[in-house]
Scaffold this active site. Structure first.
Site, PDB file in Angstrom:
ATOM      1  N   TYR A  91       0.847  -1.197   0.071  1.00  0.00           N
ATOM      2  CA  TYR A  91       0.020  -0.053   0.020  1.00  0.00           C
ATOM      3  C   TYR A  91       0.746   1.245   0.037  1.00  0.00           C
ATOM      4  O   TYR A  91       1.873   1.423   0.900  1.00  0.00           O
ATOM      5  CB  TYR A  91      -0.839   0.085   1.266  1.00  0.00           C
ATOM      6  CG  TYR A  91      -2.008   0.792   1.290  1.00  0.00           C
ATOM      7  CD1 TYR A  91      -2.784   1.165   0.106  1.00  0.00           C
ATOM      8  CD2 TYR A  91      -2.634   1.241   2.341  1.00  0.00           C
ATOM      9  CE1 TYR A  91      -3.782   2.125  -0.020  1.00  0.00           C
ATOM     10  CE2 TYR A  91      -3.761   2.136   2.206  1.00  0.00           C
ATOM     11  CZ  TYR A  91      -4.465   2.617   1.159  1.00  0.00           C
ATOM     12  OH  TYR A  91      -5.429   3.442   0.911  1.00  0.00           O
TER      13      TYR A  91
ATOM     14  N   SER B   3       1.115  -8.159   1.462  1.00  0.00           N
ATOM     15  CA  SER B   3       0.306  -6.943   2.270  1.00  0.00           C
ATOM     16  C   SER B   3      -0.613  -6.483   1.113  1.00  0.00           C
ATOM     17  O   SER B   3      -1.564  -7.449   0.736  1.00  0.00           O
ATOM     18  CB  SER B   3       1.006  -5.796   2.389  1.00  0.00           C
ATOM     19  OG  SER B   3       0.406  -4.958   3.550  1.00  0.00           O
TER      20      SER B   3
ATOM     21  N   ASP C 198       0.751 -10.733  13.345  1.00  0.00           N
ATOM     22  CA  ASP C 198       0.396  -9.788  12.420  1.00  0.00           C
ATOM     23  C   ASP C 198      -0.505  -8.772  13.287  1.00  0.00           C
ATOM     24  O   ASP C 198      -1.745  -9.150  13.204  1.00  0.00           O
ATOM     25  CB  ASP C 198       0.029  -9.999  11.281  1.00  0.00           C
ATOM     26  CG  ASP C 198       0.170  -9.275  10.064  1.00  0.00           C
ATOM     27  OD1 ASP C 198       0.233  -7.875  10.409  1.00  0.00           O
ATOM     28  OD2 ASP C 198       0.349  -9.531   8.906  1.00  0.00           O
TER      29      ASP C 198
ATOM     30  N   HIS D  11       3.782  -8.634  10.361  1.00  0.00           N
ATOM     31  CA  HIS D  11       3.872  -8.051   9.146  1.00  0.00           C
ATOM     32  C   HIS D  11       5.211  -7.425   8.746  1.00  0.00           C
ATOM     33  O   HIS D  11       5.571  -6.272   8.917  1.00  0.00           O
ATOM     34  CB  HIS D  11       2.960  -6.829   9.050  1.00  0.00           C
ATOM     35  CG  HIS D  11       2.340  -6.447   7.655  1.00  0.00           C
ATOM     36  ND1 HIS D  11       1.192  -7.271   7.342  1.00  0.00           N
ATOM     37  CD2 HIS D  11       2.430  -5.597   6.837  1.00  0.00           C
ATOM     38  CE1 HIS D  11       0.794  -6.737   6.307  1.00  0.00           C
ATOM     39  NE2 HIS D  11       1.450  -5.831   5.697  1.00  0.00           N
TER      40      HIS D  11
END
Length: 319
Positions: A92, A183, A273, A302
């Site tokens: 992202y 992700s 995560d 993550h």
């Protein structure tokens, strides 16, 4: 061991919290009809980056709502037989990355197509044009407009269109088109294979964009999901529209698209995560009916997952 979410046994049975809109299938069939009507106007521009073993191009195509979308495209030189292709999707707000980090796959005979998500860190356009909030964030872009104007709808369609382009490229074996990413890239890997089921293999790594209501209920609407918190605080502080908002987010919730996947899945997740909570990821994984395998990292969140990239490469190399 410590937990940030459910125990693994419960995760393997979890079916998600965010509602699935009643017209979900019609929504995505309508979206695919819109995509089908788009002339991609494919353009290949030789890149300034070249190597003796690879031809490198800036690839441009027109997506839905007239956006010009960019991807890095690398293909091996001097091949006489059709070769596999791999689609790569980034995290992202990022971009398609450097050319050099794709050469490992090219050296193995793969063509590589790495997308720049529209409106993020690369060269793809976000043509905008929605009513309501554009304060920040792509999850909430279009949330106060018609569901057909949600920005992630368009980004998901961009991934499917890139797959369609790859399937038609000279030298690419259409039976060996694959996808991967981490992700947001893991989420877009799921979207791509769901909307273009000819993608034969996919390796999503701790995917984003799943089970938004669960994220909110866990008080993890921060970091990558901060815009959910921002939207409620600024535009619905009493949560009078909560049911409506999560219902609309259901159209771009990848747990509901996951059942459409037909390709073989190698799914990676870390149980610690707190960016993309494990339960949200399992909401998507548990709905997949295609052949699938799960790789669990109990102590990782993550972050870099040791051996993940190697295992994904071996997966794509298997006939």
């Amino acid at each position: 061991m410590p937990l940030v979410d459910m125990p693994l046994a419960e995760l393997k049975k979890y079916e998600g919290r965010n509602p699935r809109p009643a017209d979900f299938d019609a929504y995505w069939e309508r979206a695919l009809e819109e995509l089908q009507a788009v002339d991609p106007q494919l353009e290949l521009v030789p890149s300034v980056f070249q190597t003796p073993q690879a031809e490198c191009f800036d690839l441009y195509y027109t997506g839905v709502r007239c956006a010009r979308v960019h991807a890095k495209y690398l293909r091996p030189k001097m091949t006489d037989t059709p070769q596999p292709a791999i689609l790569q999707f980034h995290g992202y707000s990022g971009d398609s990355g450097d050319w050099q980090d794709k050469l490992a796959y090219v050296s193995l005979g793969f063509s590589v197509l790495a997308l720049d998500c529209r409106g993020q860190g690369g060269y793809s356009e976000d043509t905008g044009g929605v009513k309501g909030n554009t304060h920040n964030g792509h999850i909430i872009r279009g949330l106060d407009d018609h569901p057909d104007n949600l920005l992630f709808r368009h980004i998901y369609l961009d991934t499917a269109q890139l797959a369609r382009i790859a399937l038609e490229l000279p030298g690419v074996d259409p039976q060996r088109v694959y996808a991967m990413g981490a992700s947001q890239g893991g989420g877009l890997t799921i979207a791509c294979a769901a909307l273009e089921p000819r993608v034969k293999k996919l390796a999503p790594i701790y995917p984003f964009l799943c089970d938004y209501k669960r994220v909110w209920e866990m008080d993890l609407d921060k970091d990558a999901y901060q815009e959910l918190n921002t939207f409620f605080r600024k535009f619905d502080p009493l949560h009078e529209r909560e049911e409506e908002i999560f219902a609309k987010l259901g159209y771009i919730d990848l747990q509901h698209l996951a059942e459409r996947i037909e390709g073989e899945v190698l799914f990676f997740t870390g149980l610690m995560d707190t960016i993309c909570p494990p339960s949200t990821q399992f909401a998507a994984y548990n709905k997949m009916v295609a052949p699938k395998d799960l790789v669990v990292y109990p102590d990782f969140g993550h972050e870099y997952l040791p051996g993940c990239a190697d295992r994904a490469m071996q997966f794509f190399l298997q006939e």
